[in-house]
Design an enzyme around this catalytic site. Structure first.
Site, short mmCIF file in Angstrom:
data_model
loop_
_atom_site.label_atom_id
_atom_site.label_comp_id
_atom_site.label_asym_id
_atom_site.label_seq_id
_atom_site.Cartn_x
_atom_site.Cartn_y
_atom_site.Cartn_z
N GLU A 187 -2.05 82.03 13.18
CA GLU A 187 -2.03 80.46 13.60
C GLU A 187 -3.48 80.09 13.36
O GLU A 187 -3.92 78.79 13.43
CB GLU A 187 -1.41 80.72 14.92
CG GLU A 187 -2.29 80.93 16.23
CD GLU A 187 -2.32 82.67 16.29
OE1 GLU A 187 -1.90 83.11 15.37
OE2 GLU A 187 -2.66 82.81 17.34
N ASP A 188 -4.45 81.09 13.91
CA ASP A 188 -5.78 80.63 14.03
C ASP A 188 -6.31 80.09 12.58
O ASP A 188 -7.03 79.29 12.44
CB ASP A 188 -6.68 81.97 14.31
CG ASP A 188 -6.44 82.93 13.67
OD1 ASP A 188 -5.42 83.15 12.85
OD2 ASP A 188 -7.15 84.02 13.92
N ASP B 53 -7.62 86.67 26.50
CA ASP B 53 -7.73 86.91 27.89
C ASP B 53 -8.34 88.34 27.94
O ASP B 53 -8.75 89.17 28.91
CB ASP B 53 -6.32 87.27 28.50
CG ASP B 53 -5.48 88.24 27.89
OD1 ASP B 53 -5.69 88.52 26.71
OD2 ASP B 53 -4.59 88.66 28.30
N ASP B 54 -8.79 88.87 26.72
CA ASP B 54 -9.65 90.13 26.55
C ASP B 54 -11.21 89.89 26.10
O ASP B 54 -11.45 91.03 25.51
CB ASP B 54 -8.95 91.26 25.86
CG ASP B 54 -8.35 90.79 24.50
OD1 ASP B 54 -8.79 89.65 24.08
OD2 ASP B 54 -7.67 91.38 23.87
#
Ligand SMILES: *[C@@H]1O[C@H](CO)[C@@H](O)[C@H](O)[C@H]1NC(C)=O
Length: 328
Positions: A226-227, A137-138
């Site tokens: 997690e990526d 979101d950034d």
């Protein structure tokens, strides 16, 4: 007195009842609850955007609107991961989305059921497209680059496409895996913006048996990486490294360079030690996943796919621009 007991008992009982019902019917890996993979549409894409910080809601709204206005985007879904955000705030945000952007793709909001970082990769029954964009979101990406990344992915659907790349490497003297930035190769793309097959969400969350379960647990323990694990999964499935796409204009608000309220010097000192710590932890994750999964599927990619004026995909290879179809 007796009535009180009865009432309390009733509530506890009712609550337990819904809990067990929930776990039964909300199993995200129940494939009968998911759309038939053969019926997913290929001409459009679903955006799954992580949201967490209430103070960043105005930025999130503007970024979500940019995605929603992009022609290939079928829907934007915000996965809200902050458990302490009041329901009222989320209801208001949700309402603002329904009134603000008519004509564009719908924007909706889902509160994450758990604060696990793995939750951003859960398969979802509402995804009707063959591919998804995972983003934060950034990070602001210009509309043309969103569309271009989608087209590059559509031509390479088994690969992971991203705008931000890192690399794994082996530290020979210490005999351990490290996480780094390499000037001319990469093997990991970040969830600041990545495009991938919807099917890989299922592979990440529901397949791979005990080893993948342990790897997902390692993500929860580290509260990170997690990526990187998704890069392992996709490289393994597609037997290929990720593809880096060059964006025209990207603004990363989460980047330390945008830290406010710190002097330049303290900002840089803080940043470099934080960065060093961050890299070490991420290197540790690569080592953990290698040990747990007993393989190292990460593959290197070279060069960057760029959008030319002629609207034809051009790839950078050995410092020269070539057409992407002449490129592995
Ligand atoms: C919803 O929109 C109103 C009016 O633009 C704004 O004042 C408010 O902050 C918004 N709320 C959220 C949670 O986005």
């Amino acid at each position: 007195m007796r009535t009180v007991f009865a009432v309390v008992f009733f509530f506890v009982y009712a609550h337990l009842g819904t809990l067990s019902l929930r776990t039964l019917s909300d199993d995200p890996c129940d494939s009968t609850k998911l759309p038939d993979p053969r019926k997913l549409r290929s001409d459009q894409i679903t955006v799954l955007m992580n949201g967490y910080s209430e103070s960043r809601i105005p930025l999130l709204r503007s970024i979500a609107a940019t995605y929603a206005a992009s022609p290939p985007v079928a829907a934007v879904v915000i996965l809200w991961g902050n458990p302490s955000t009041p329901t009222r705030t989320l209801a208001e945000l949700s309402h603002n989305f329904t009134i603000a952007y008519t004509g564009a793709a719908p924007i909706s909001l889902v509160r994450q059921a758990s604060d696990s970082l793995n939750a951003r990769f859960l398969p979802r029954p509402f995804i009707t497209t063959r591919g998804v964009i995972i983003c934060d979101d950034d990070v602001e990406v210009d509309p043309k680059s969103i569309e271009f990344a989608f087209r590059v992915w559509a031509a390479n659907p088994h690969r992971l496409i991203g705008l931000f790349a890192r690399a794994h490497d082996l530290d020979l003297s210490r005999r351990e895996w490290i996480y780094t930035v390499h000037p001319d190769k990469y093997s990991i793309v970040l969830t600041k913006f990545m495009v991938l097959k919807t099917e890989y969400l299922y592979k990440y969350s529901c397949e791979g048996g005990a080893r993948m379960m342990e790897a997902r647990k390692a993500v929860d323990m580290a509260q990170n990486c997690e990526d990187i694990l998704m890069n392992f999964v996709v490289a393994e499935e597609g037997n290929a490294g990720p593809m880096l796409v060059g964006a025209e204009k990207v603004r990363d608000w989460g980047d330390g360079r945008n830290d406010e309220g710190l002097g330049l010097k303290e900002r840089e000192v803080g940043l470099s030690s934080r960065r060093g710590e961050h890299r070490k932890r991420r290197g540790g994750c690569i080592g953990d996943f290698h040990r747990i999964l007993r393989r190292m599927p990460l593959r290197y990619g070279y060069g960057k796919v760029v959008n030319s004026i002629a609207e034809e995909g051009l790839c950078m290879k050995d410092g020269k621009l070539v057409f992407c179809d002449q490129w592995p």
